[in-house]
Design a protein around this motif. Structure first.
Motif, PDB file in Angstrom:
ATOM      1  N   LEU A  90      38.953  38.182  -3.038  1.00 40.12           N
ATOM      2  CA  LEU A  90      39.999  39.038  -3.597  1.00 40.12           C
ATOM      3  C   LEU A  90      41.030  38.222  -4.356  1.00 40.12           C
ATOM      4  CD1 LEU A  90      42.351  40.610  -0.869  1.00 40.12           C
ATOM      5  CD2 LEU A  90      40.819  38.767  -0.393  1.00 40.12           C
ATOM      6  N   ASP A  91      41.755  38.890  -5.270  1.00 40.30           N
ATOM      7  CA  ASP A  91      42.761  38.211  -6.070  1.00 40.30           C
ATOM      8  C   ASP A  91      43.984  37.900  -5.226  1.00 40.30           C
ATOM      9  OD1 ASP A  91      41.217  38.309  -8.312  1.00 40.30           O
ATOM     10  OD2 ASP A  91      42.205  40.071  -9.187  1.00 40.30           O
ATOM     11  N   ALA A  92      44.771  36.900  -5.683  1.00 42.99           N
ATOM     12  CA  ALA A  92      45.938  36.488  -4.916  1.00 42.99           C
ATOM     13  C   ALA A  92      47.166  37.346  -5.207  1.00 42.99           C
ATOM     14  CB  ALA A  92      46.248  35.021  -5.237  1.00 42.99           C
ATOM     15  N   ASP A  93      47.111  38.191  -6.244  1.00 45.83           N
ATOM     16  CA  ASP A  93      48.331  38.873  -6.702  1.00 45.83           C
ATOM     17  C   ASP A  93      48.563  40.236  -6.057  1.00 45.83           C
ATOM     18  OD1 ASP A  93      46.269  40.190  -7.867  1.00 45.83           O
ATOM     19  OD2 ASP A  93      46.917  39.910  -9.943  1.00 45.83           O
ATOM     20  N   LEU A  94      47.796  40.549  -5.000  1.00 46.38           N
ATOM     21  CA  LEU A  94      47.910  41.810  -4.249  1.00 46.38           C
ATOM     22  C   LEU A  94      47.494  43.044  -5.049  1.00 46.38           C
ATOM     23  CD1 LEU A  94      50.897  40.347  -2.663  1.00 46.38           C
ATOM     24  CD2 LEU A  94      49.673  41.919  -1.211  1.00 46.38           C
ATOM     25  N   GLN A  95      46.790  42.825  -6.176  1.00 45.60           N
ATOM     26  CA  GLN A  95      46.253  43.999  -6.887  1.00 45.60           C
ATOM     27  C   GLN A  95      45.100  44.609  -6.081  1.00 45.60           C
ATOM     28  OE1 GLN A  95      46.036  42.518 -11.332  1.00 45.60           O
ATOM     29  NE2 GLN A  95      46.736  44.647 -11.218  1.00 45.60           N
ATOM     30  N   ASN A  96      44.377  43.764  -5.332  1.00 46.23           N
ATOM     31  CA  ASN A  96      43.291  44.235  -4.452  1.00 46.23           C
ATOM     32  C   ASN A  96      43.832  44.347  -3.021  1.00 46.23           C
ATOM     33  OD1 ASN A  96      41.302  41.698  -6.047  1.00 46.23           O
ATOM     34  ND2 ASN A  96      41.395  43.849  -6.605  1.00 46.23           N
ATOM     35  N   LYS A 196      49.693  47.502  -8.769  1.00 53.52           N
ATOM     36  CA  LYS A 196      50.279  46.662  -9.814  1.00 53.52           C
ATOM     37  C   LYS A 196      50.444  45.249  -9.252  1.00 53.52           C
ATOM     38  CE  LYS A 196      52.490  48.963 -13.425  1.00 53.52           C
ATOM     39  NZ  LYS A 196      52.031  50.259 -13.548  1.00 53.52           N
ATOM     40  N   ARG A 197      50.375  44.243 -10.130  1.00 56.07           N
ATOM     41  CA  ARG A 197      50.591  42.862  -9.716  1.00 56.07           C
ATOM     42  C   ARG A 197      51.905  42.754  -8.930  1.00 56.07           C
ATOM     43  NH1 ARG A 197      50.224  37.426 -10.727  1.00 56.07           N
ATOM     44  NH2 ARG A 197      48.092  37.152 -11.491  1.00 56.07           N
ATOM     45  N   HIS A 198      51.880  42.100  -7.748  1.00 55.72           N
ATOM     46  CA  HIS A 198      53.068  41.995  -6.905  1.00 55.72           C
ATOM     47  C   HIS A 198      54.142  41.159  -7.592  1.00 55.72           C
ATOM     48  CE1 HIS A 198      55.414  40.101  -3.597  1.00 55.72           C
ATOM     49  NE2 HIS A 198      55.344  41.315  -3.073  1.00 55.72           N
TER      50      HIS A 198
HETATM   51 MG    MG Z   1      45.580  40.488 -11.280  1.00 59.57          MG
END
Ligand code: MG
Ligand code: UDP
Length: 307
Positions: A90-96, A196-198
């Protein structure tokens, strides 16, 4: 089952701790797991934050690249160093949202899938990204009859065996499910929330469309000609040799009939075809040699990692 959660992170300082908190909350009941952060040569405090977490909690591990090597290589390193029977990315930006992970695991078990891919049906991204994703779906469907809607969603679960001899190149992390299906693995889809990106900024621009298209073309070529590029280029060169020899014979007959050797455009075409056939043939040989001596798609350089 035990799980390795793999998270590529490039300049994601503000996102690491909130993501860690959410993963811990969501995975309380799934049994054994490890979290592996891959710091992809970040220039902010990403690595420092990950190291602090790793000191506090032994399930947090990390790999730090000497320089930015891209999301595909970060996932490759995560896979190489992970220990779980199943791999979750998973992505690090909390989009997932990590809260979707138990649902992914369930779908994998129930459907007997080798991989289940998240589908961001209600995507929280700008119009350009959504359009790129739709275009990618059309091209994948045309080239490979790939029915996975959202191959670019990082949130996925894989059986470890999916990555046996898997080759990571270019930005192929976007097409892992396409490649897996071509290799005979069973891939399912599971609708996931998207946020949305955190914090921080996206790392990709319009170049992703061109790079993505080039990667797809290569996958097509690779799938059709692999594991013998020599067959693909050899056939192409023999076709050209055949045309060239046909032209030479025709020119010789013509010269005998009119008792004059004519250095016209047809003969030049024959010579060009003959030369090009030779170059194409040599290309096939070179690719075959490179294929047998390549580094298996690993181009990252590790600077340090947890025990
Ligand atoms: Mg992202
Ligand atoms: N990422 C990475 N290396 C890169 C680019 C991105 O490790 O060179 C990571 C990034 O930190 C994030 C994930 O890959 O965790 C997806 O990137 P991003 O959120 O920028 O992509 P988008 O959501 O905009 O498609």
């Amino acid at each position: 089952m035990n799980f390795s959660v793999i998270i590529p992170a490039y300049n994601e300082e503000e996102n690491i701790v909130p993501l860690y908190d959410e993963i811990k909350k969501s995975l309380k009941n799934i049994g054994n797991y490890e979290i592996i952060f891959i710091d992809d040569g970040s220039k902010d405090g990403t690595l420092r934050t990950i190291k602090e977490l790793s000191k506090k909690d032994k399930i947090v591990k990390y790999i730090s690249f000497a320089k930015n090597s891209g999301q595909t290589q970060a996932i490759a390193a995560g896979v190489d160093f992970s220990k779980g029977t199943h791999i979750i990315t998973l992505d690090a930006d909390l989009q997932n949202p990590p809260e979707e992970i138990p649902g992914l695991i369930n779908k994998l078990k129930k459907g007997n899938y080798n991989c289940v891919s998240g589908w961001r049906k209600n995507r929280r991204d700008n119009f350009k990204k959504i359009l790129f994703s739709k275009l990618s779906f059309i091209v994948r469907k045309l080239l490979f009859n790939d029915k996975i809607h959202d191959a670019g969603c990082t949130l996925k679960i894989y059986e470890r065996s999916c990555f046996n001899d898997f080759e990571f190149y270019g930005e192929s992390h976007r097409f892992i499910t396409t490649i897996l299906q071509l290799n005979g693995y069973k891939v399912g889809e599971y609708v996931v929330k998207h946020k949305k990106r955190h914090s921080g900024k996206t790392k990709y621009g319009a170049k992703r469309l061109i790079n993505g298209f080039l990667d797809l073309l290569f996958i097509k070529f690779w799938n059709d000609s692999s594991p013998r590029p020599l067959h693909f280029f050899g056939n192409l060169s023999f076709f050209q040799y055949f045309l060239a020899i046909f032209i030479f014979i025709e020119q010789i007959f013509k010269a005998i009939i009119i008792s004059k050797f004519d250095l016209g455009p047809i003969l030049v075409l024959g010579v060009l075809l003959f030369l090009n056939a030779t170059v194409t043939f040599l290309f096939g040989f070179m690719f075959e040699i490179m294929l047998r001596s390549g580094p298996n798609g690993r181009y990252y350089k590790v600077k340090e990692m947890s025990a």
